[in-house]
Design a protein around this motif. Structure first.
Motif, mmCIF file in Angstrom:
data_model
loop_
_atom_site.group_PDB
_atom_site.id
_atom_site.type_symbol
_atom_site.label_atom_id
_atom_site.label_comp_id
_atom_site.label_asym_id
_atom_site.label_seq_id
_atom_site.Cartn_x
_atom_site.Cartn_y
_atom_site.Cartn_z
ATOM 1 N N ASP A 443 36.259 19.053 49.431
ATOM 2 C CA ASP A 443 37.502 19.808 49.571
ATOM 3 C C ASP A 443 37.556 20.886 48.494
ATOM 4 O O ASP A 443 37.389 20.602 47.304
ATOM 5 C CB ASP A 443 38.712 18.884 49.425
ATOM 6 C CG ASP A 443 38.822 17.905 50.580
ATOM 7 O OD1 ASP A 443 38.450 18.287 51.714
ATOM 8 O OD2 ASP A 443 39.287 16.769 50.365
ATOM 9 N N ILE A 444 37.798 22.115 48.908
ATOM 10 C CA ILE A 444 37.919 23.220 47.962
ATOM 11 C C ILE A 444 39.214 23.974 48.227
ATOM 12 O O ILE A 444 39.838 23.819 49.289
ATOM 13 C CB ILE A 444 36.719 24.189 48.058
ATOM 14 C CG1 ILE A 444 36.638 24.807 49.466
ATOM 15 C CG2 ILE A 444 35.422 23.474 47.714
ATOM 16 C CD1 ILE A 444 35.581 25.883 49.598
ATOM 17 N N THR A 445 39.622 24.776 47.274
ATOM 18 C CA THR A 445 40.847 25.562 47.399
ATOM 19 C C THR A 445 40.573 26.988 46.960
ATOM 20 O O THR A 445 40.115 27.220 45.834
ATOM 21 C CB THR A 445 41.974 24.963 46.533
ATOM 22 O OG1 THR A 445 42.208 23.619 46.930
ATOM 23 C CG2 THR A 445 43.247 25.775 46.693
ATOM 24 N N PHE A 446 40.841 27.918 47.863
ATOM 25 C CA PHE A 446 40.745 29.334 47.510
ATOM 26 C C PHE A 446 42.064 29.767 46.875
ATOM 27 O O PHE A 446 43.154 29.414 47.354
ATOM 28 C CB PHE A 446 40.441 30.178 48.738
ATOM 29 C CG PHE A 446 39.030 30.067 49.216
ATOM 30 C CD1 PHE A 446 38.038 30.867 48.682
ATOM 31 C CD2 PHE A 446 38.680 29.138 50.204
ATOM 32 C CE1 PHE A 446 36.723 30.758 49.117
ATOM 33 C CE2 PHE A 446 37.376 29.031 50.643
ATOM 34 C CZ PHE A 446 36.391 29.842 50.100
ATOM 35 N N VAL A 447 41.969 30.547 45.807
ATOM 36 C CA VAL A 447 43.149 30.975 45.053
ATOM 37 C C VAL A 447 43.233 32.494 45.126
ATOM 38 O O VAL A 447 42.255 33.204 44.827
ATOM 39 C CB VAL A 447 43.078 30.514 43.588
ATOM 40 C CG1 VAL A 447 44.338 30.945 42.839
ATOM 41 C CG2 VAL A 447 42.900 28.998 43.519
ATOM 42 N N LEU A 448 44.395 32.987 45.548
ATOM 43 C CA LEU A 448 44.662 34.425 45.622
ATOM 44 C C LEU A 448 45.761 34.754 44.625
ATOM 45 O O LEU A 448 46.855 34.174 44.684
ATOM 46 C CB LEU A 448 45.093 34.809 47.038
ATOM 47 C CG LEU A 448 45.401 36.278 47.304
ATOM 48 C CD1 LEU A 448 44.124 37.107 47.242
ATOM 49 C CD2 LEU A 448 46.070 36.446 48.673
ATOM 50 N N VAL A 449 45.501 35.660 43.691
ATOM 51 C CA VAL A 449 46.459 36.006 42.631
ATOM 52 C C VAL A 449 46.793 37.491 42.728
ATOM 53 O O VAL A 449 45.883 38.341 42.760
ATOM 54 C CB VAL A 449 45.889 35.685 41.238
ATOM 55 C CG1 VAL A 449 46.888 36.102 40.149
ATOM 56 C CG2 VAL A 449 45.569 34.204 41.125
ATOM 57 N N ASN A 450 48.075 37.779 42.782
ATOM 58 C CA ASN A 450 48.539 39.173 42.745
ATOM 59 C C ASN A 450 48.580 39.607 41.289
ATOM 60 O O ASN A 450 49.411 39.135 40.510
ATOM 61 C CB ASN A 450 49.920 39.281 43.386
ATOM 62 C CG ASN A 450 50.374 40.718 43.574
ATOM 63 O OD1 ASN A 450 49.978 41.612 42.819
ATOM 64 N ND2 ASN A 450 51.209 40.951 44.563
ATOM 65 N N THR A 451 47.694 40.511 40.906
ATOM 66 C CA THR A 451 47.580 40.910 39.496
ATOM 67 C C THR A 451 48.760 41.737 39.021
ATOM 68 O O THR A 451 48.943 41.916 37.808
ATOM 69 C CB THR A 451 46.285 41.714 39.291
ATOM 70 O OG1 THR A 451 46.317 42.898 40.104
ATOM 71 C CG2 THR A 451 45.069 40.881 39.654
ATOM 72 N N GLU A 452 49.573 42.239 39.956
ATOM 73 C CA GLU A 452 50.698 43.086 39.565
ATOM 74 C C GLU A 452 51.958 42.286 39.295
ATOM 75 O O GLU A 452 52.966 42.836 38.867
ATOM 76 C CB GLU A 452 50.950 44.135 40.649
ATOM 77 C CG GLU A 452 49.755 45.059 40.863
ATOM 78 C CD GLU A 452 50.002 46.073 41.964
ATOM 79 O OE1 GLU A 452 51.111 46.056 42.531
ATOM 80 O OE2 GLU A 452 49.104 46.872 42.257
ATOM 81 N N LEU A 453 51.919 40.991 39.575
ATOM 82 C CA LEU A 453 53.054 40.121 39.288
ATOM 83 C C LEU A 453 52.754 39.300 38.045
ATOM 84 O O LEU A 453 51.600 38.984 37.755
ATOM 85 C CB LEU A 453 53.343 39.192 40.472
ATOM 86 C CG LEU A 453 53.728 39.871 41.794
ATOM 87 C CD1 LEU A 453 53.931 38.827 42.888
ATOM 88 C CD2 LEU A 453 54.988 40.716 41.633
ATOM 89 N N GLY A 454 53.779 38.940 37.338
ATOM 90 C CA GLY A 454 53.600 38.172 36.117
ATOM 91 C C GLY A 454 53.090 36.772 36.389
ATOM 92 O O GLY A 454 53.263 36.212 37.483
ATOM 93 N N ALA A 455 52.469 36.179 35.389
ATOM 94 C CA ALA A 455 51.909 34.836 35.545
ATOM 95 C C ALA A 455 52.989 33.795 35.797
ATOM 96 O O ALA A 455 52.730 32.747 36.405
ATOM 97 C CB ALA A 455 51.099 34.468 34.301
ATOM 98 N N ASP A 456 54.202 34.068 35.328
ATOM 99 C CA ASP A 456 55.292 33.105 35.501
ATOM 100 C C ASP A 456 55.966 33.235 36.866
ATOM 101 O O ASP A 456 56.824 32.415 37.213
ATOM 102 C CB ASP A 456 56.343 33.308 34.405
ATOM 103 C CG ASP A 456 55.780 33.011 33.014
ATOM 104 O OD1 ASP A 456 54.821 32.211 32.944
ATOM 105 O OD2 ASP A 456 56.278 33.589 32.026
ATOM 106 N N ASP A 457 55.617 34.255 37.610
ATOM 107 C CA ASP A 457 56.215 34.462 38.929
ATOM 108 C C ASP A 457 55.601 33.471 39.920
ATOM 109 O O ASP A 457 54.390 33.435 40.104
ATOM 110 C CB ASP A 457 55.963 35.898 39.389
ATOM 111 C CG ASP A 457 56.838 36.280 40.578
ATOM 112 O OD1 ASP A 457 57.126 35.392 41.408
ATOM 113 O OD2 ASP A 457 57.220 37.460 40.681
#
Length: 473
Positions: A443-457
């Motif tokens: 089991d794996i999980t792909f992670v998508l991060v919006n770099t323009e939003l803060g880490a706490d969002d």
């Protein structure tokens, strides 16, 4: 054999007094009426009409604020963009609206029809043009029966031109919620619009012209299903437009200074104004009828007559059956409370879901040709296609990673830029040493991060689960 069945008693329910329903071949000449309820109806009608016309022209961050773009499969509502994946929100909103209509109907009767229904709003706008161009109800009746001459031709022509102008504006405005308004206006002015866009503008213009100009109450009484099932929501505590027969009967004309009790009469002077101002052409004194739209025109007409006669107002009023029977009206009753609870719960769910809509989406599609392959270096490789959706209308930069694999090699870009409203198809491959795997399926999980939003969002990161296949050693 002896018949033990009890014969059903037959009661005569024919009104004791002649009904004053219109008899002009079914045509209703609505008499103009003023009063507090008609002012409220007119103000609401014009406000709603203004909102409807101005809606497609409102902007938000340089874009049309309200745009239900069917071709691009997205709904823009100010800052929010709703995609097909979020259409459950719209379904929930429609359900809330339906229950809210049940709540209002149980409480205040058919006021939706009388005050804010588009059919009523447009019908009264068309009647307003009739009054301005053809005169009062009596003048319109005489004009229709008169032979065709210049006066009749120009008045009828002007009226229908005005109706068509309002209808075309309505058709254009409605379609402008689905096609960008500025683009639609330019294409219509230059006759360069596509066939189907032009067809739908003319179609809704025709519907407006036919419904508000010709059909009118036929829509309300014979076509609209609401008039048929509304009575299922009524009870003896529902506020409806009603005539107080105990006070009004026996009705009849009398001198203004005469005492009705000495004449053996009630307060109703049988002036017929309550029928003349009714857009449905009914006589409210015949009792509650499904044609009644609770517009209050007869209430205003009767109150003004009572004032001229020196009688107490309220012979016709918004009241309940319990109150007419000199009982107590119970506003907070189980059915109304139940509707209120359902609306509150559904609204809370809607607000929660709306506040948790992710501004991005990700879909993982595995290579269906083979589960895995072995590379020349002895690694196990799985191929995927990532569908990255930018649900906003502004460009965004996303960073990609995977969780659940040790010492993984990512083949493909791990930072991508996606334009607003775009769906990016990104093929990638993952490779790892098979000796680091404990089972043939991981089991794996792909992670998508919006770099323009803060880490706490909490809307900055989106995860999507998938599988990694290999041979098991």
């Amino acid at each position: 054999m002896k018949d033990n069945q009890t014969q059903i008693e037959i009661k005569d329910v024919t009104p004791a007094v002649r009904s004053h329903r219109p008899t002009d071949d079914g045509h209703i000449y609505v008499r103009a009426q003023s009063g507090k309820w008609q002012r409220l109806r007119k103000y609401l009608g014009w406000v709603l009409m203004l909102i409807f016309v101005a809606g497609p022209w409102m902007t938000w961050n340089g874009r049309q604020a309200l745009l239900f773009d069917v071709e691009q499969q997205r709904f823009q509502i100010f800052a929010a963009t709703i995609w097909p994946q979020d259409l459950t929100l719209l379904a929930l909103l429609l359900m809330i609206s339906a229950v809210a209509l049940f709540f209002v109907t149980t409480f205040l009767g058919r006021v939706w029809c009388g005050y804010v229904c588009p059919q009523t709003v447009w019908t009264f706008i068309f009647i307003w043009f009739e009054e301005k161009l053809e005169g009062t109800a009596n003048k319109r009746r005489v004009l229709d029966k008169s032979p065709w001459n210049f006066n009749k031709i120009w008045r009828k022509t002007a009226k229908h031109i005005a109706w068509l102008a309002v209808s075309l504006l309505t058709g254009f405005t409605f379609i402008a919620y689905f096609v960008p308004a500025k683009e639609l206006a330019w294409e219509l002015l230059t006759f360069s619009t596509s066939f189907w866009v032009g067809f739908w503008v003319l179609f809704f213009a025709f519907c407006t012209y036919g419904n508000a100009g010709w059909m009118r109450t036929i829509m309300c009484t014979h076509i609209c299903p609401y008039s048929r099932f509304q009575s299922a929501m009524f009870d003896k505590d529902t506020f409806t437009v009603s005539y107080d027969a105990a006070r009004g009967e026996a009705r009849g004309p009398r001198p203004r200074k005469a005492d009705p009790k000495e004449l053996g009469l009630g307060d109703c002077i049988d002036c017929d104004l309550c029928v003349q101002v009714c857009p449905a052409g009914i006589d409210i004194r015949d009792g509650l009828q499904y044609e009644c739209i609770n517009c209050g025109a007869c209430v205003d007409a009767c109150d003004q007559t009572m004032d001229r006669m020196g009688y107490e107002p309220g012979l016709i009023s918004y009241t309940t059956e319990h109150k007419l029977q000199h009982g107590v009206t119970h506003v907070a009753r189980p059915k109304l409370i139940g509707y209120g609870i359902v609306i509150t719960v559904m609204t809370a769910i809607f607000l929660y879901m709306a506040s948790h809509i992710m501004p991005m989406g990700i879909e993982i599609i595995r290579d269906r040709n083979q589960l895995y392959r072995e590379t020349n270096e002895g690694l196990v490789e799985n191929a995927y296609t990532m569908k990255i959706m930018n649900k906003t209308l502004d460009p965004a930069v996303y960073r990609l990673s995977v969780e659940g694999l040790e010492d993984v090699e990512w083949l493909g870009p791990q930072e991508v830029s996606v334009r607003g409203g775009e769906i990016l198809s990104l093929p990638i491959s993952l490779s790892t040493d098979p000796y680091l795997l404990s089972s043939p399926v991981t089991d794996i999980t792909f992670v998508l991060v919006n770099t323009e939003l803060g880490a706490d969002d909490d809307k900055a990161t989106l995860r999507n689960k998938s599988k990694f296949f290999s041979s098991f050693n």
